[in-house]
Enzyme design. Structure first.
Site, PDB file in Angstrom:
ATOM      1  N   GLU A  52       0.939  -1.232  -0.059  1.00  0.00           N
ATOM      2  CA  GLU A  52       0.061  -0.101   0.098  1.00  0.00           C
ATOM      3  C   GLU A  52       0.949   1.277   0.071  1.00  0.00           C
ATOM      4  OE1 GLU A  52      -3.148   1.858   3.014  1.00  0.00           O
ATOM      5  OE2 GLU A  52      -2.736  -0.097   3.162  1.00  0.00           O
ATOM      6  N   ASP A  63      -4.649   9.709  10.437  1.00  0.00           N
ATOM      7  CA  ASP A  63      -3.516   9.057  10.804  1.00  0.00           C
ATOM      8  C   ASP A  63      -3.046   9.709  11.980  1.00  0.00           C
ATOM      9  OD1 ASP A  63      -2.760   7.288   8.709  1.00  0.00           O
ATOM     10  OD2 ASP A  63      -3.117   8.892   7.283  1.00  0.00           O
ATOM     11  N   TYR A 177     -11.694  -3.466   4.233  1.00  0.00           N
ATOM     12  CA  TYR A 177     -10.425  -2.806   5.067  1.00  0.00           C
ATOM     13  C   TYR A 177     -10.991  -2.693   6.461  1.00  0.00           C
ATOM     14  CZ  TYR A 177      -6.048  -0.169   6.626  1.00  0.00           C
ATOM     15  OH  TYR A 177      -4.947   0.238   7.365  1.00  0.00           O
TER      16      TYR A 177
END
Lengths: 266, 396
Positions: A52, A63, A177
């Protein structure tokens, strides 16, 4: 093979070997695109099953600090989405491991949605993950990625309830995911806390492979999480190594990838 | 206007957030929808606006300022007289009452100039809720007084040093906190920005400004103002002021953005004037960005206007031409600041000084029987250190 088929073939292969897949994340352009190319080769060699590549964005709200710093380094070098697509085109000729791009929405939007999906597919990219694009807003990119044969890999969270899960799983392709924690990348929480429940729910709704990520950094954690799913995503742990060793991080990154892969052979 | 079911004003708005937050937004949409139709909720909000915030705030004819400029009469909507000193409290009282109704135990917020942080800390203290406010490192420097006020109110102020250390980065950090603690935490967004339903909800809570002002102008002058001016960072005081006048085509509406050191300097925060549409912090709206979609650094002498985005409803109002958006530079805002201090005995916030700067430009070109309504969104106590520095004065 288009991207969706590429990912399906890869998961079939891993399953046939009785293993779980290792999905390795690195931030493209950290500390340079040249290093990224070498890191991809090392990860490929070390047994990563999918790689990825993170497209740097100035405001990565999903993040944690490790990836935020990596993004800052990449942007300081002038890394752009166009540059990453060029790199991907180059890499897909050399490595067999499917490449997936993770990008926040705005860089894609400014590149041009249709153009991006077209160019990504032409570069051999297998799929895309867009962390700030929930299903409600994904209509245009779903259409464009489908046309290009690119997998649109959806994220589901511990807070996603059954009805949302069903709709998301039905729209996605490549794999699902699952975010293991309510939180951001690179945080240390109990990563196995909720994944059992989520993975089971996702499996009851879709045939797509199930990957788990966020907060998984060690072989032990990877093995623990892998019991519930088909693949494990490791990101911040690799990025931390790159942060420390910069352009000389190939060896340490490849060592961690091998250890993780070993743990996933169960 | 009401946004569509997905939170779009025309083509702007939406919910561009991590999946983890989507269920929380669905819960909020439902809770707010129920609350706003519940007379008990409205009564409770009104009670606190009247007895705690001090509403209605006056509309004041600035005689000396108007006489000095020799044109239209300038009226000031005195949001600076609210408890805590700015319009921000209208919204935080509403949202914190909503959070309590939803059973949330913990409140988070982001703040630039600190006014929203102080207003959130105030409402949280009053209702006994735990509160954490994220603030950029640079803004903590610029707004030490407000940081201290928040701490006095029992709020934890978290310094954000990532990125530019200003409002945008504080908002990133607040969103990360929310993603992590979404199950028991309510995020009080301070502007008409962010994902749906925030732009609509914050506007609704701020719409009291325009509703009152429209009525007060009719009572005092027998007519609607010819022109209504407000400053625009994220755009909450402007949206709250404009909203009551949107259906009065004879009223000209002007939003004033931070022109910083001038548009040609590249150091400004004039999002609607110089930006183009993109996605940041949950909505599709005008954005200051480079050609690759990276959010561009912005500058304003006013910490409260130092934001690269803007509320989606403003983007729509710009595109349809209902509101005219313009800029005032740091220098023009500072000049307006000083003029109001001397002519009226009012020290305005630097944000509001941008709106005043526009009034000062246009009033002389208008006739004596015409009127301008300026939203004086906040008082300037928090900015005296910044102004002193600009004047080369050392304060102890």
């Amino acid at each position: 093979m288009n991207g969706i088929e590429l990912l399906a073939a890869r998961f079939a292969q891993v399953k046939q070997r009785g293993e779980k897949a290792l999905i390795a994340y690195i931030t493209a352009g950290d500390p340079s695109l040249e290093t990224t190319a070498k890191l991809v080769a090392s990860l490929d060699q070390a047994g990563a099953d999918i790689i990825e590549l993170g497209v740097p964005f100035s405001d990565p709200v999903a993040d944690g600090p490790v990836i935020q710093r990596a993004v800052n380094r990449a942007l300081a070098n002038g890394t752009t989405l166009a540059g990453i697509l060029d790199l991907a085109a180059n890499l897909t000729n050399k490595v067999a491991t499917p490449l997936v791009l993770m990008s926040y929405y705005n860089p894609i939007l400014q590149y041009g949605l249709d153009q991006f999906c077209h160019d990504a597919a032409r570069a051999g990219v297998a799929g895309i993950i867009v962390p700030d694009l929930p299903l409600e807003e994904a209509g245009p990119i779903l259409a464009a990625s489908e046309l290009a044969g690119l997998a649109w890999i959806p994220l589901v969270a511990p807070t996603t309830d059954g009805q949302r899960l069903a709709r998301i799983a039905a729209a996605g392709s490549g794999f699902v995911y699952c975010v293991t924690v309510t939180g951001i990348t690179g945080t240390t929480q109990d990563v196995t806390g909720e994944i059992g429940r989520i993975a089971k729910e996702v499996r009851s709704l879709t045939e797509l492979p199930v990957a788990a990520g966020f907060g998984i950094g060690t072989p032990e954690q990877a093995a623990a999480v892998a019991r519930y799913c088909d693949a494990v995503v490791v990101g911040s742990a690799f990025v931390k190594l790159v942060e420390k060793q910069g352009k000389d991080s190939m060896k340490v990154v490849s060592e961690l990838a091998s250890q993780l892969k070993q743990a996933l052979k169960g | 206007m009401q946004p569509d079911i997905r939170g779009y004003f025309g083509k702007y708005g939406g919910t561009f957030v991590p999946e983890t937050l989507m269920p929380a937004l669905e819960e909020l949409i439902k809770a707010y929808d129920e609350a706003r139709q519940d007379p008990d909720f409205q009564r409770e909000v009104d009670y606190y606006l009247t007895n705690y915030v001090g509403r209605p705030s006056p509309v004041y004819l600035a005689r000396a300022l108007s006489a000095r400029l020799g044109g239209a009469k300038i009226y000031l909507k005195r949001e600076d007289l609210n408890h805590t000193g700015a319009h921000k409290i209208n919204n935080t009282v509403g949202q914190v009452i909503l959070a309590r109704r939803m059973g949330k135990k913990r409140i988070i917020a982001e703040t630039g100039a600190g006014q929203h942080g102080v207003a959130t800390a105030t409402a949280a203290a009053m209702f006994g809720l735990k509160c954490v406010v994220y603030m950029g490192a640079e803004d903590i420097q610029r707004q030490a007084l407000n940081v201290f006020r928040m701490r006095l109110l029992g709020t934890e102020v978290v310094e954000v040093s990532s990125g530019s250390g200003t409002l945008k980065d504080a908002m990133n950090e607040a969103m990360r906190d929310w993603v992590t603690n979404v199950r028991d935490t309510y995020y009080v967004i301070g502007s008409v920005a962010g994902p749906h339903p925030y732009p609509m909800m914050v506007r609704d809570f701020q719409a009291v400004i325009g509703r009152e002002a429209r009525q007060q102008m009719l009572e005092q002058t027998g007519a609607l103002p010819d022109c209504v001016i407000a400053c625009v960072g994220g755009g909450s005081n402007a949206m709250g002021t404009f909203y009551a006048f949107l259906d009065d085509p004879e009223v000209k509406l002007v939003g004033v953005e931070a022109g910083g050191k001038g548009l040609s300097s590249g150091q400004h925060a004039a999002t609607l004037t110089a930006g183009r549409p993109g996605v940041l912090h949950g909505s599709y709206s005008y954005l200051m960005q480079d050609s690759h979609g990276q959010v561009a650094p912005v500058h304003s002498v006013s910490a409260g206007l130092d934001y690269p985005g803007v509320g989606p409803e403003h983007s729509h109002l710009k595109d349809i031409g209902r509101v005219q958006y313009t800029v005032a530079t740091d220098e023009e805002a500072l000049a307006a600041f000083h003029l109001l201090c001397r002519t009226e005995g009012i020290i305005p916030a630097l944000e509001s000084s941008h709106a005043l700067a526009e009034a000062i430009k246009v009033a002389p070109q208008m006739a004596g029987h015409q009127s301008i309504l300026v939203c004086l969104s906040g008082r300037g106590d928090k900015d005296v250190h910044t102004v002193a520095r600009e004047m080369g004065v050392e304060l102890v």
